[in-house]
Design a protein around this motif. Structure first.
Motif, PDB file in Angstrom:
ATOM      1  N   TRP A   1      70.321 -41.528  -5.026  1.00 23.51           N
ATOM      2  CA  TRP A   1      71.756 -41.746  -5.265  1.00 23.51           C
ATOM      3  C   TRP A   1      72.588 -40.482  -5.037  1.00 23.51           C
ATOM      4  CZ3 TRP A   1      73.866 -38.634  -8.963  1.00 23.51           C
ATOM      5  CH2 TRP A   1      73.031 -38.139  -9.961  1.00 23.51           C
ATOM      6  N   ALA A   2      72.013 -39.309  -5.300  1.00 27.26           N
ATOM      7  CA  ALA A   2      72.778 -38.076  -5.161  1.00 27.26           C
ATOM      8  C   ALA A   2      73.099 -37.754  -3.704  1.00 27.26           C
ATOM      9  CB  ALA A   2      72.015 -36.909  -5.800  1.00 27.26           C
ATOM     10  N   TYR A   3      72.396 -38.375  -2.767  1.00 23.15           N
ATOM     11  CA  TYR A   3      72.608 -38.121  -1.345  1.00 23.15           C
ATOM     12  C   TYR A   3      73.319 -39.280  -0.651  1.00 23.15           C
ATOM     13  CZ  TYR A   3      69.471 -34.116  -1.718  1.00 23.15           C
ATOM     14  OH  TYR A   3      68.906 -32.909  -2.059  1.00 23.15           O
ATOM     15  N   ALA A   4      73.813 -40.242  -1.414  1.00 23.44           N
ATOM     16  CA  ALA A   4      74.389 -41.448  -0.817  1.00 23.44           C
ATOM     17  C   ALA A   4      75.614 -41.137   0.042  1.00 23.44           C
ATOM     18  CB  ALA A   4      74.741 -42.453  -1.899  1.00 23.44           C
ATOM     19  N   ASP A   5      76.525 -40.307  -0.454  1.00 21.06           N
ATOM     20  CA  ASP A   5      77.742 -40.005   0.308  1.00 21.06           C
ATOM     21  C   ASP A   5      77.407 -39.296   1.613  1.00 21.06           C
ATOM     22  OD1 ASP A   5      79.299 -41.168  -1.629  1.00 21.06           O
ATOM     23  OD2 ASP A   5      79.790 -39.283  -2.642  1.00 21.06           O
ATOM     24  N   ARG A   6      76.486 -38.345   1.548  1.00 22.63           N
ATOM     25  CA  ARG A   6      76.093 -37.643   2.772  1.00 22.63           C
ATOM     26  C   ARG A   6      75.436 -38.604   3.753  1.00 22.63           C
ATOM     27  NH1 ARG A   6      72.196 -32.407   2.644  1.00 22.63           N
ATOM     28  NH2 ARG A   6      73.729 -31.858   1.044  1.00 22.63           N
ATOM     29  N   PHE A   7      74.589 -39.486   3.236  1.00 19.60           N
ATOM     30  CA  PHE A   7      73.915 -40.445   4.109  1.00 19.60           C
ATOM     31  C   PHE A   7      74.927 -41.332   4.821  1.00 19.60           C
ATOM     32  CE2 PHE A   7      71.668 -44.208   5.354  1.00 19.60           C
ATOM     33  CZ  PHE A   7      70.389 -43.774   5.673  1.00 19.60           C
ATOM     34  N   ARG A   8      75.931 -41.797   4.102  1.00 17.17           N
ATOM     35  CA  ARG A   8      76.938 -42.672   4.717  1.00 17.17           C
ATOM     36  C   ARG A   8      77.719 -41.941   5.798  1.00 17.17           C
ATOM     37  NH1 ARG A   8      77.895 -44.574  -0.879  1.00 17.17           N
ATOM     38  NH2 ARG A   8      77.073 -46.706  -1.052  1.00 17.17           N
ATOM     39  N   ARG A   9      78.029 -40.664   5.574  1.00 14.91           N
ATOM     40  CA  ARG A   9      78.749 -39.893   6.585  1.00 14.91           C
ATOM     41  C   ARG A   9      77.922 -39.737   7.855  1.00 14.91           C
ATOM     42  NH1 ARG A   9      80.005 -36.527   2.171  1.00 14.91           N
ATOM     43  NH2 ARG A   9      78.514 -34.960   2.914  1.00 14.91           N
ATOM     44  N   LEU A  10      76.633 -39.456   7.692  1.00 10.21           N
ATOM     45  CA  LEU A  10      75.784 -39.214   8.854  1.00 10.21           C
ATOM     46  C   LEU A  10      75.352 -40.498   9.545  1.00 10.21           C
ATOM     47  CD1 LEU A  10      73.458 -36.381   7.441  1.00 10.21           C
ATOM     48  CD2 LEU A  10      75.314 -36.134   9.108  1.00 10.21           C
ATOM     49  N   HIS A  11      75.221 -41.584   8.782  1.00  8.06           N
ATOM     50  CA  HIS A  11      74.659 -42.814   9.355  1.00  8.06           C
ATOM     51  C   HIS A  11      75.485 -44.031   8.947  1.00  8.06           C
ATOM     52  CE1 HIS A  11      71.217 -40.362  10.469  1.00  8.06           C
ATOM     53  NE2 HIS A  11      71.110 -39.972   9.209  1.00  8.06           N
ATOM     54  N   PRO A  12      76.701 -44.142   9.485  1.00  8.94           N
ATOM     55  CA  PRO A  12      77.580 -45.252   9.089  1.00  8.94           C
ATOM     56  C   PRO A  12      77.072 -46.621   9.524  1.00  8.94           C
ATOM     57  CG  PRO A  12      78.518 -44.011  10.933  1.00  8.94           C
ATOM     58  CD  PRO A  12      77.348 -43.227  10.446  1.00  8.94           C
ATOM     59  N   ALA A  13      76.137 -46.672  10.460  1.00 14.26           N
ATOM     60  CA  ALA A  13      75.628 -47.966  10.930  1.00 14.26           C
ATOM     61  C   ALA A  13      74.613 -48.582   9.981  1.00 14.26           C
ATOM     62  CB  ALA A  13      74.998 -47.812  12.317  1.00 14.26           C
TER      63      ALA A  13
ATOM     64  N   ASP B   1      62.313 -52.591 -14.617  1.00 16.35           N
ATOM     65  CA  ASP B   1      63.507 -53.417 -14.580  1.00 16.35           C
ATOM     66  C   ASP B   1      64.679 -52.622 -14.038  1.00 16.35           C
ATOM     67  OD1 ASP B   1      62.286 -55.662 -15.709  1.00 16.35           O
ATOM     68  OD2 ASP B   1      62.560 -54.876 -17.739  1.00 16.35           O
ATOM     69  N   GLY B   2      65.576 -53.332 -13.357  1.00 14.81           N
ATOM     70  CA  GLY B   2      66.807 -52.711 -12.895  1.00 14.81           C
ATOM     71  C   GLY B   2      66.604 -51.819 -11.687  1.00 14.81           C
ATOM     72  N   GLY B   3      67.635 -51.091 -11.330  1.00 15.94           N
ATOM     73  CA  GLY B   3      67.594 -50.208 -10.173  1.00 15.94           C
ATOM     74  C   GLY B   3      67.920 -48.788 -10.570  1.00 15.94           C
ATOM     75  N   GLN B   4      68.180 -47.933  -9.565  1.00 15.79           N
ATOM     76  CA  GLN B   4      68.452 -46.542  -9.898  1.00 15.79           C
ATOM     77  C   GLN B   4      69.879 -46.340 -10.389  1.00 15.79           C
ATOM     78  OE1 GLN B   4      68.311 -43.534  -6.830  1.00 15.79           O
ATOM     79  NE2 GLN B   4      69.171 -44.852  -5.268  1.00 15.79           N
ATOM     80  N   ALA B   5      70.698 -47.426 -10.388  1.00 20.41           N
ATOM     81  CA  ALA B   5      72.058 -47.298 -10.917  1.00 20.41           C
ATOM     82  C   ALA B   5      72.035 -46.828 -12.360  1.00 20.41           C
ATOM     83  CB  ALA B   5      72.791 -48.632 -10.811  1.00 20.41           C
ATOM     84  N   GLN B   6      71.002 -47.228 -13.110  1.00 18.19           N
ATOM     85  CA  GLN B   6      70.934 -46.836 -14.518  1.00 18.19           C
ATOM     86  C   GLN B   6      70.645 -45.348 -14.698  1.00 18.19           C
ATOM     87  OE1 GLN B   6      67.319 -48.487 -16.468  1.00 18.19           O
ATOM     88  NE2 GLN B   6      66.754 -49.165 -14.410  1.00 18.19           N
TER      89      GLN B   6
END
Length: 329
Positions: A140-152, A207-212
């Motif tokens: 989750w801590a790298y999500a913003d960077r991942f979206r910038r580099l790989h928008p597809a 149970d659940g995802g990494q959102a928690q």
């Protein structure tokens, strides 16, 4: 009979592809988890080997070098390829990848191999073009960077792992264990996966995802704008707080306040207030012995049912499950 079976059944071959700055825990996870998966006759079901480009040493993030026994040719015979997480290098920095590694990964997938990543190993798969137009996840801590580099890529940072056909990705760090157990469960059933989990002394299913697990600290804001109204509301989460109340605290009209609030926080006042109440409920569940009903009232949800619905919607678990995971008496 046991020896005959061991000689005739070929273990599923797994190639762990280590790149520079590989995460030590991620590198060891596949060998540990898959290595404990055995059939009823105690015959190993998987054979795990490690490789690098050119069979050259690579640096790990744990202060040691990895000296592999194989080069990229290992991917040519592997049934499954696992890419551990990384904490540096071009894939994380600019989304590029050694062409030889990219070709080997694409070749393995084209040949029919299953491709997996742990944590930031998703950056390697994305740089190889294997995640375009797919659902995937990463830490989750790298999500913003991942979206910038790989928008597809259709990134979902809230889950522990995603299986999209033959391409599987997992969230941060320990979620690699969850993914490996999922693969064992898919290949050989729950009984084998549960035995492997017991040998590794981990739960067979979380149970659940990494959102928690995502940290949401209160951002530091300037004194101007809507910051004062937000601070006022944080001290009254247990009370009804209306949009008109918030606007009055900021000495603005409702319309102006709503526009300024969204500009400063990226969300509407109602969304922000709901997030604050959810975070406060999580804090109370983690740090107090209050009942779920009491937590619901003190965080402004009113009833345990309302809190339960909101928590499950946002982080995928019930209040009691969340408390069992994070509460320390």
């Amino acid at each position: 009979m046991r020896n005959n079976r061991a000689m005739t059944v070929r273990p599923h071959r797994i190639a762990v592809l280590a790149t520079d700055q590989v995460v030590g825990l991620d590198l060891g996870t596949p060998a540990q988890v898959f290595g404990t998966a055995r059939d009823a006759d105690d015959v190993p079901l998987y054979l795990v080997d490690t490789c690098t480009a050119g069979a050259l040493p690579v640096r790990s993030t744990a202060g040691y070098q990895v000296l592999p026994d194989h080069g990229l040719e290992l991917l040519e015979a592997a049934d499954t390829v696992v890419v551990p997480g990384i904490h540096g290098g071009p894939p994380l920095r600019d989304g590029t990848l050694d062409p030889a590694v990219a070709d080997a990964l694409r070749g393995a997938y084209a040949r029919g191999a299953r491709i997996m990543s742990i944590c930031t190993g998703a950056f390697v798969l994305a740089a190889a073009g294997l995640l375009d137009d797919r659902r995937a996840t990463t830490h989750w801590a790298y999500a913003d960077r991942f979206r910038r580099l790989h928008p597809a890529v259709d990134l979902d940072p809230d889950v522990l792992f995603i299986a999209d056909d033959r391409v599987l990705t997992s969230a941060g760090v320990a979620a690699g264990i969850d993914l490996c157990l999922h693969v064992i469960r898919t290949d050989h059933g729950s009984e084998v996966a549960n035995r492997a989990a017991r040998r590794c002394v981990v739960p067979p299913w979380r149970d659940g995802g990494q959102a928690q697990y995502i940290e949401r600290p209160v951002p530091k804001t300037a004194d101007a704008g809507t910051a004062g109204a937000r601070e006022w509301a944080r001290h009254r989460l247990h009370e009804p707080v209306s949009l008109r109340d918030l606007a009055g605290q900021a000495r603005m009209s409702v319309r102006t306040f709503t526009r300024r609030f969204r500009s400063e926080t990226g969300m509407s006042p109602a969304q922000w207030l709901l997030q604050q109440r959810t975070d406060h409920a999580r804090l109370l569940l983690e740090t107090t012995d209050l009942t779920v009903d009491q937590v619901a009232r003190r965080s402004g949800f009113g009833t345990a049912a309302a809190l339960r619905q909101q928590l499950h919607q946002r982080i995928g678990v019930t209040p009691s499950t969340y408390r069992r995971t994070f509460h320390h008496p």
